[in-house]
Design a protein around this motif. Sequence first.
Motif, PDB file in Angstrom:
ATOM      1  N   THR A 103       0.816  -1.210   0.000  1.00  0.00           N
ATOM      2  CA  THR A 103       0.000   0.000   0.000  1.00  0.00           C
ATOM      3  C   THR A 103       0.851   1.262   0.000  1.00  0.00           C
ATOM      4  O   THR A 103       0.535   2.236  -0.683  1.00  0.00           O
ATOM      5  CB  THR A 103      -0.931   0.009   1.227  1.00  0.00           C
ATOM      6  N   ALA A 104       1.950   1.255   0.754  1.00  0.00           N
ATOM      7  CA  ALA A 104       2.804   2.430   0.808  1.00  0.00           C
ATOM      8  C   ALA A 104       3.480   2.706  -0.531  1.00  0.00           C
ATOM      9  O   ALA A 104       3.884   3.832  -0.799  1.00  0.00           O
ATOM     10  CB  ALA A 104       3.864   2.254   1.894  1.00  0.00           C
ATOM     11  N   GLY A 105       3.601   1.702  -1.379  1.00  0.00           N
ATOM     12  CA  GLY A 105       4.188   1.903  -2.694  1.00  0.00           C
ATOM     13  C   GLY A 105       3.234   2.498  -3.701  1.00  0.00           C
ATOM     14  O   GLY A 105       3.653   3.007  -4.738  1.00  0.00           O
ATOM     15  N   GLY A 106       1.941   2.424  -3.424  1.00  0.00           N
ATOM     16  CA  GLY A 106       0.935   2.962  -4.324  1.00  0.00           C
ATOM     17  C   GLY A 106      -0.444   2.511  -3.874  1.00  0.00           C
ATOM     18  O   GLY A 106      -0.877   1.402  -4.201  1.00  0.00           O
ATOM     19  N   PRO A 107      -1.154   3.329  -3.098  1.00  0.00           N
ATOM     20  CA  PRO A 107      -2.449   2.924  -2.556  1.00  0.00           C
ATOM     21  C   PRO A 107      -3.467   2.543  -3.632  1.00  0.00           C
ATOM     22  O   PRO A 107      -4.230   1.586  -3.457  1.00  0.00           O
ATOM     23  CB  PRO A 107      -2.913   4.160  -1.772  1.00  0.00           C
ATOM     24  N   SER A 108      -3.499   3.279  -4.720  1.00  0.00           N
ATOM     25  CA  SER A 108      -4.489   3.002  -5.762  1.00  0.00           C
ATOM     26  C   SER A 108      -4.226   1.661  -6.421  1.00  0.00           C
ATOM     27  O   SER A 108      -5.148   0.867  -6.664  1.00  0.00           O
ATOM     28  CB  SER A 108      -4.481   4.120  -6.808  1.00  0.00           C
ATOM     29  N   ALA A 109      -2.961   1.386  -6.726  1.00  0.00           N
ATOM     30  CA  ALA A 109      -2.613   0.099  -7.330  1.00  0.00           C
ATOM     31  C   ALA A 109      -2.891  -1.045  -6.366  1.00  0.00           C
ATOM     32  O   ALA A 109      -3.342  -2.126  -6.784  1.00  0.00           O
ATOM     33  CB  ALA A 109      -1.150   0.101  -7.756  1.00  0.00           C
ATOM     34  N   ALA A 110      -2.640  -0.826  -5.077  1.00  0.00           N
ATOM     35  CA  ALA A 110      -2.912  -1.868  -4.091  1.00  0.00           C
ATOM     36  C   ALA A 110      -4.400  -2.185  -4.027  1.00  0.00           C
ATOM     37  O   ALA A 110      -4.797  -3.359  -3.943  1.00  0.00           O
ATOM     38  CB  ALA A 110      -2.408  -1.422  -2.710  1.00  0.00           C
ATOM     39  N   GLY A 111      -5.250  -1.151  -4.073  1.00  0.00           N
ATOM     40  CA  GLY A 111      -6.693  -1.391  -4.070  1.00  0.00           C
ATOM     41  C   GLY A 111      -7.155  -2.125  -5.312  1.00  0.00           C
ATOM     42  O   GLY A 111      -7.993  -3.034  -5.238  1.00  0.00           O
ATOM     43  N   ALA A 112      -6.620  -1.746  -6.475  1.00  0.00           N
ATOM     44  CA  ALA A 112      -6.992  -2.423  -7.715  1.00  0.00           C
ATOM     45  C   ALA A 112      -6.524  -3.870  -7.703  1.00  0.00           C
ATOM     46  O   ALA A 112      -7.219  -4.771  -8.203  1.00  0.00           O
ATOM     47  CB  ALA A 112      -6.405  -1.684  -8.908  1.00  0.00           C
ATOM     48  N   LEU A 113      -5.359  -4.120  -7.126  1.00  0.00           N
ATOM     49  CA  LEU A 113      -4.833  -5.480  -7.052  1.00  0.00           C
ATOM     50  C   LEU A 113      -5.681  -6.352  -6.127  1.00  0.00           C
ATOM     51  O   LEU A 113      -5.930  -7.532  -6.419  1.00  0.00           O
ATOM     52  CB  LEU A 113      -3.386  -5.449  -6.576  1.00  0.00           C
ATOM     53  N   ALA A 114      -6.138  -5.783  -5.028  1.00  0.00           N
ATOM     54  CA  ALA A 114      -7.015  -6.532  -4.122  1.00  0.00           C
ATOM     55  C   ALA A 114      -8.318  -6.918  -4.821  1.00  0.00           C
ATOM     56  O   ALA A 114      -8.805  -8.050  -4.685  1.00  0.00           O
ATOM     57  CB  ALA A 114      -7.306  -5.709  -2.874  1.00  0.00           C
ATOM     58  N   ALA A 115      -8.878  -5.984  -5.595  1.00  0.00           N
ATOM     59  CA  ALA A 115     -10.097  -6.291  -6.347  1.00  0.00           C
ATOM     60  C   ALA A 115      -9.827  -7.353  -7.413  1.00  0.00           C
ATOM     61  O   ALA A 115     -10.667  -8.241  -7.656  1.00  0.00           O
ATOM     62  CB  ALA A 115     -10.634  -5.019  -6.995  1.00  0.00           C
ATOM     63  N   LEU A 116      -8.662  -7.286  -8.052  1.00  0.00           N
ATOM     64  CA  LEU A 116      -8.306  -8.299  -9.046  1.00  0.00           C
ATOM     65  C   LEU A 116      -8.198  -9.673  -8.406  1.00  0.00           C
ATOM     66  O   LEU A 116      -8.667 -10.675  -8.971  1.00  0.00           O
ATOM     67  CB  LEU A 116      -6.976  -7.919  -9.703  1.00  0.00           C
TER      68      LEU A 116
END
Length: 330
Positions: A103-116
Motif C-alpha cells: 500500500t505504501a508503494g501505491g495505494p491506488s494500485a494496491a486497491g486495484a490489485l485486491a479487487a483483481l
Amino acid sequence: MSNHTLPGTGRKLTLIVLGLAALITTMLCAFTLPSLHSGPHSVPLGVTGPEQFTKALREGIDGDAWDVRLYPTPAALQAAVKDQDIAGGLAVTADHVVVYTATAGGPSAAGALAALGDGVAAQHTTRASLHDLAPFTEDDPRGAGMTAALLPMIFGGIFPALVLGSAFPGHRGLRTRITGAILFSLVAGAAIAAVLQFATHSIDGNYWLTALGLILGTAALSTTILGLQAVLGMAGFALGGALMMLLGNPLSGLATGPHWLPAGWAALGQLLPPGASGSLLRANAFFDGSGAGRPALVLLLWVGTGIALALFADRRGGRPAAVHSEAAAP
C-alpha cells in the motif's frame, strides 16, 4: 518619442499575455489530463503457482492495465514486492489465492490489485486472502502525512530563492544564495523527516536515511530555481516555480503511486524533482531504501544542474568586472 514607445510596449504586453495564457493552459493540462486518464497503466504484477493457473491468469488479465511477470515461488514474489520490482502479486493454488500488496508503494494500485485477486478467486470458486507487505503506519493508515509533505518540499525550493534573492541580491550575493539554499535544505529536510516520523508518525524506517533523502529533494528544488533565477532573472524564478508547482506537483504520483498515471505523464513526473523526491521518500521510509537509486540519481542531476547554472551566471557576471579592472590598471 511616444511613437517609438507604444509599439515596444504593445509587443511586451502581447508577449506577457501570451506567456500567461500558455502558463494557464499548461497548468490546466497538467492537472486535468492525468486525472481524466488515471487508472492502472502497465502496473508490474507478479504471479506464481501451477502453470495451468498462471497461464490462464496471464491470458485473462488486461495487458494495458497490468504487466504480468512470472515468479517461481511465493517467496520470490514477496521479495520482488519488497524490493519494489513489482507493485504486488498473486500466488494461485487450486483452492486459494493469496494477494500480496504494498500500500505504501501505491495505494491506488494496491486497491486495484485486491479487487483483481477477489475476481480471480471468484472465477476459480475459491477464496482470497490479502497480505500487505508494505503498509502505511498504524497512526496514519492512509498515508495522508506523507502526501501532505510534498507541498512544503516544493515551497522549500521556492521560498529560499525568493527570500535569499531579496536579502543577497545581484552578482555579489550569488554564492551566498547558493550556500544559503544548501544550508536551508539540510535544516528543512531533517525537520520534515522529524515531523513525519516523530510528530505525526506517518512514516517508519531509519530516520537518518529518510532525512538524507528529503535533504537531497529539497536541495534539488532550491538549487534548480536559484540557478534558473541567476541566469534568467525573475523569468528564471517564474520558470522554476512553474516547473515544480504546476508540472511537478500533479505529476509526482505521491498520493496514488506513479503507475496510476498515464505512461508518458508518469515518466515525466518521475524525472522532475517533486516526483523523484516522493519516490525517494517512499523507498526510504517503507522499503528500507530498495528502489531509491533511480530517484536519488535524478535529484543529484538536478542539484548539479542548478549549481552549474549558478556557476555559469557567476562567471558571466564576474567577467565585466575583471575586464574593467584590467583596463583601469595602467
